[in-house]
Design an enzyme around this catalytic site. Structure first.
Site, PDB file in Angstrom:
ATOM      1  CG  HIS A 153      -3.061  -5.461   8.284  1.00 41.36           C
ATOM      2  ND1 HIS A 153      -4.099  -5.109   6.969  1.00 41.36           N
ATOM      3  CD2 HIS A 153      -4.161  -6.190   8.056  1.00 41.36           C
ATOM      4  CE1 HIS A 153      -5.091  -5.243   6.583  1.00 41.36           C
ATOM      5  NE2 HIS A 153      -5.583  -6.613   7.504  1.00 41.36           N
ATOM      6  CG  HIS A 195      -5.783 -10.262   5.216  1.00 41.70           C
ATOM      7  ND1 HIS A 195      -7.710  -9.867   5.908  1.00 41.70           N
ATOM      8  CD2 HIS A 195      -5.705  -9.050   6.182  1.00 41.70           C
ATOM      9  CE1 HIS A 195      -8.005 -10.124   6.004  1.00 41.70           C
ATOM     10  NE2 HIS A 195      -7.084  -8.666   6.685  1.00 41.70           N
ATOM     11  CG  ASP A 205      -2.247  -0.713   0.459  1.00 44.49           C
ATOM     12  OD1 ASP A 205      -2.433  -1.120  -0.038  1.00 44.49           O
ATOM     13  OD2 ASP A 205      -2.255  -1.878   1.531  1.00 44.49           O
ATOM     14  CD  GLU A 260       1.982  -3.367  -5.503  1.00 44.67           C
ATOM     15  OE1 GLU A 260       2.963  -3.701  -6.468  1.00 44.67           O
ATOM     16  OE2 GLU A 260       1.284  -3.508  -4.918  1.00 44.67           O
ATOM     17  CE1 TYR A 268      -3.533  -1.411   7.094  1.00 43.69           C
ATOM     18  CE2 TYR A 268      -4.306  -0.327   5.178  1.00 43.69           C
ATOM     19  CZ  TYR A 268      -4.157  -0.817   5.899  1.00 43.69           C
ATOM     20  OH  TYR A 268      -4.322  -2.493   5.266  1.00 43.69           O
ATOM     21  CE1 TYR A 278      17.416  -1.051  -1.191  1.00 39.27           C
ATOM     22  CE2 TYR A 278      16.065  -0.605   0.764  1.00 39.27           C
ATOM     23  CZ  TYR A 278      16.082  -0.268  -0.353  1.00 39.27           C
ATOM     24  OH  TYR A 278      15.209   0.960  -0.962  1.00 39.27           O
ATOM     25  CG  ASP A 312      24.221   7.646   9.908  1.00 37.81           C
ATOM     26  OD1 ASP A 312      23.285   7.395  10.858  1.00 37.81           O
ATOM     27  OD2 ASP A 312      23.799   8.733   9.078  1.00 37.81           O
ATOM     28  CE1 TYR A 324      -9.147  -4.320   6.069  1.00 36.13           C
ATOM     29  CE2 TYR A 324      -7.581  -3.221   7.942  1.00 36.13           C
ATOM     30  CZ  TYR A 324      -8.016  -4.141   7.255  1.00 36.13           C
ATOM     31  OH  TYR A 324      -8.261  -5.395   8.397  1.00 36.13           O
ATOM     32  N   GLY A 341      -8.490   1.952  -0.668  1.00 34.94           N
ATOM     33  CA  GLY A 341      -9.813   1.444  -1.017  1.00 34.94           C
ATOM     34  C   GLY A 341     -10.564   0.934  -0.319  1.00 34.94           C
ATOM     35  CG  ASP A 361      18.164   7.891   9.958  1.00 30.63           C
ATOM     36  OD1 ASP A 361      19.415   7.840  11.116  1.00 30.63           O
ATOM     37  OD2 ASP A 361      18.717   8.943   9.321  1.00 30.63           O
TER      38      ASP A 361
HETATM   39 CO    CO Z   1      -7.604  -7.003   8.143  1.00 37.89          CO
END
Ligand code: CO
Length: 653
Positions: free
Chosen positions: A454, A452, A314, A317, A403, A591, A601, A401, A399, A461
């Site tokens: 999440h 599903h 999410d 994309e 957050y 990475y 660092d 959902y 969409g 940092d």
């Molecule tokens: Co859910």
């Protein structure tokens, strides 16, 4: 992905404007409308892009850390904006100096696509509804009125359908039936139909039809006017701060109690905190240079063909930061609220302001510390201090959902991230008696919701009292019985330095009370121990999908709860810089090579989240579920830093 994407979008040609940017007073100031307009005009007029430009996102290309840290008010600031989008040649990644009005660079990378845009959303609906094969499949389900059909666009990442060109912009479309314009379509999935679209060519490549299933009978309306009765016994609960809040906001810089930080919004990383510091005596001590979501993924565990491919990223994309809600006082936020606006770019190049995108307020949070002296009879003297937290939050609709991302700062030096998950769950239509509840529990008659996850990855940092830090894993273990442990009661905390990137791919271990401690090895506290902050994870899963699956490769960041990497300004996104249709060869697993991370660092990445086994109570709209982590000072301060809180006079008598 979401209707909010298209709210302010029209199909008009890109505007050509050359407004001079309004002055920004700090290098990290989020993009202004004038800067966005100037950047779009510079890019449009440059000749570097061909055909129609469709913008996905704009972000501030952050200046190097040293430039930000050495910045003094009044110094000239060079501002560079990064535009992602699509033109006649494919996806572009353009960097524009909006201070000078100069196009710096247009990067084009084969095999990946710029994030989804409002234009993709509008076109996907139009193209799907006009396709004869799709129309036939819908008619087979007894529906002729295509106006009633809600088409949801999903990324085309993952397995490709026959005939799809992987170099083109690919999406999928699934559909639902609405009784009227405002109905909850998710109550009535058109199960079995998946349209595969090529947005580069503007056509449907293929329509999968896995067979007709009964459309579930019940309404999924959740608005007040659709409930049989509303409660009448809730009395008003108001928050009053007659003298105003205790925080100060100057542009996007916030200070509260001993905390100071800057707020930003990034299209792919959402809400960003920068330069988070805490005062300690006459010192302003840095803790985090930058803290934000680095990506997230929602993999589905059901192998039903409607869901098996679903694993949307999410952040990268769908550009979650572009989907920030305009928050409403008394609904989203309660109390003495201050808001910040943010600016984004519409697909046609217009600057769009999302008003009240960030909410800032204080909350009472119960007791911070307390002790009653039992030897002080007869009055039994007690000292109590109230806890209060500063909340910096935003809500995003992706969409079906929503957050909410909530940063909390506390009076004792604790930092917390809490994600609130709500909205409407993914759905399947199921025939009576044909359920497979282990993959998709029933949530209403003939309506199931697939299992599903999440999973969120935050990039932290750190700069604890300076840039060069180190990370230890701290496990608590029982000591072996023996002469040193004669009663078998001993247990101890064992700290292990994570010296390299490969050593620092770690998972939670609740049975060991495992935590991770970031320290500055060169700054010792008065007890001779390096100052530190510990990352306290929740009981959090990692990715269940196989490492060789599409999601296993594309969301490799979700395979571990902890990663630590050496700092690199280009490494900000956990699934890679441009993830749409990427096979998954970039991002955090790439990475994390084998660079040294001791006394240097470094960047901490924490993946957390929840596995959602849907319940009937999650339907038709899901009560908020919570997930997150805390950062707690460990020897960073000399003692409880909240001893200087005054007793609360007004309420404590
Ligand atoms: Co859910």
């Amino acid at each position: 992905m979401s209707e909010t994407l298209s709210q302010n979008a029209t199909d008009a040609a890109p505007p050509v404007r050359t407004t001079a940017p309004s002055p920004v007073l700090h290098p990290l100031h989020p993009p202004t409308r004038a800067e966005i307009e100037r950047g779009v005009a510079t890019l449009s007029e440059s000749g570097a892009c061909q055909g129609r430009l469709a913008f996905s996102s704009v972000s501030l290309l952050e200046p190097p850390k040293a430039a930000v840290k050495n910045f003094a008010p009044g110094q000239p600031i060079t501002r560079v904006l990064r535009f992602l989008g699509v033109d006649g040649q494919g996806s572009f990644d353009a960097r524009v100096n909006v201070s000078s009005g100069e196009l710096l660079e247009v990067r084009r990378q084969a095999g990946v696509q710029a994030p989804l845009s409002g234009r993709d959303f509008i076109r996907a609906i139009k193209i799907t509804k006009a396709d004869p094969a799709w129309q036939r499949a819908v008619r087979k389900r007894g529906i002729d009125d295509f106006e009633r059909i809600q088409v949801d666009m999903w990324p085309g990442s993952g397995p490709l359908v026959n005939g799809a060109d992987p170099g083109h912009r690919l999406v999928r479309a699934i559909a639902f039936v609405r009784h009227d314009k405002t109905d909850n379509g998710y109550a009535r999935p058109l199960h079995g139909i998946i349209a595969h679209l090529d947005l580069t060519e503007g056509r449907v490549v293929h329509v999968e039809d896995h067979g007709v299933r009964t459309i579930p009978p019940e309404s999924g309306r959740y608005e007040a006017e659709h409930q049989p009765a509303l409660r009448t016994d809730l009395k008003p609960l108001d928050i009053s701060q007659p003298e105003g809040p205790s925080f100060r906001i100057d542009g996007y810089a916030v200070s509260w109690q001993k905390w100071s930080f800057r707020v930003g919004m990034h299209p792919q990383h959402g809400l960003v905190l920068h330069e988070l510091c805490h005062e300690d005596g006459d010192r302003k001590r840095p803790i985090l240079y930058r803290a934000a979501l680095a990506d997230m993924v929602v993999p589905y565990g059901d192998s039903d063909p409607m869901h098996s491919w679903k694993h949307v990223l999410d952040a990268s994309e769908a550009s979650i930061g572009n989907l920030a809600n305009s928050l409403k006082l008394g609904c989203d936020c309660l109390g003495e609220i201050r808001y910040l606006d943010i600016n984004t770019v519409a697909h046609n190049g217009e600057a769009v302001t999302v008003e009240n995108a960030v909410c800032i307020h204080e909350e009472d949070y119960g007791v911070l510390w307390k002790h009653m002296d039992i030897h002080s009879a007869p009055d039994f003297h007690a000292e109590v201090r109230r806890s209060r937290r500063l909340v910096v939050s935003s809500f995003f609709t992706v969409g079906n959902y929503e957050y909410g991302f909530y940063w909390y700062l506390y009076l004792d030096g604790t930092i917390q991230m809490e994600v609130k998950l709500t909205g409407i769950v993914g759905v399947s239509a199921v025939e009576t008696g044909a359920e497979k509840p282990e993959f998709a529990p029933l949530i209403a008659p003939n309506l199931a919701s697939p299992i599903h996850q999440h999973l969120f990855c935050f990039r932290l940092d750190f700069e604890l009292d300076g840039e060069d830090n180190a990370v230890y894993e701290v496990d608590v273990e029982p000591s072996p019985p023996g002469p040193a442990n004669p009663h078998g009661t001993q247990f101890h905390a064992r700290s292990t330095l994570l010296g390299s990137e490969t050593e620092a791919r770690r998972d939670c271990a609740p049975h060991k009370s495992r935590s991770w401690k970031v320290v500055n090895p060169q700054r010792l506290n008065r007890l001779g121990v390096p100052v530190g902050y510990k990352l306290l994870a929740g009981a959090t899963p990692t990715l269940f999908a196989d490492p060789d699956s599409y999601v296993g490769k594309r969301a490799g960041f979700a395979r571990h709860n902890l990663w630590v990497t050496a700092f690199d300004a280009e490494e900000l996104s956990a699934a890679g810089d441009m993830s749409l249709q990427s096979p998954g060869d970039g991002g955090l697993p790439a990475y994390s090579r084998d660079r040294n991370i001791d006394n240097t660092d470094l960047v901490v990445w924490h993946t957390f989240g929840l596995t959602h086994v849907p319940r009937p109570e999650d339907w038709p709209v899901m009560p908020v579920e919570y997930s997150g982590f805390s950062l707690m000072p460990v020897g960073f301060f000399e003692r409880n830093p909240a001893l200087d809180l005054p007793p609360s006079k007004h309420h404590c008598s």
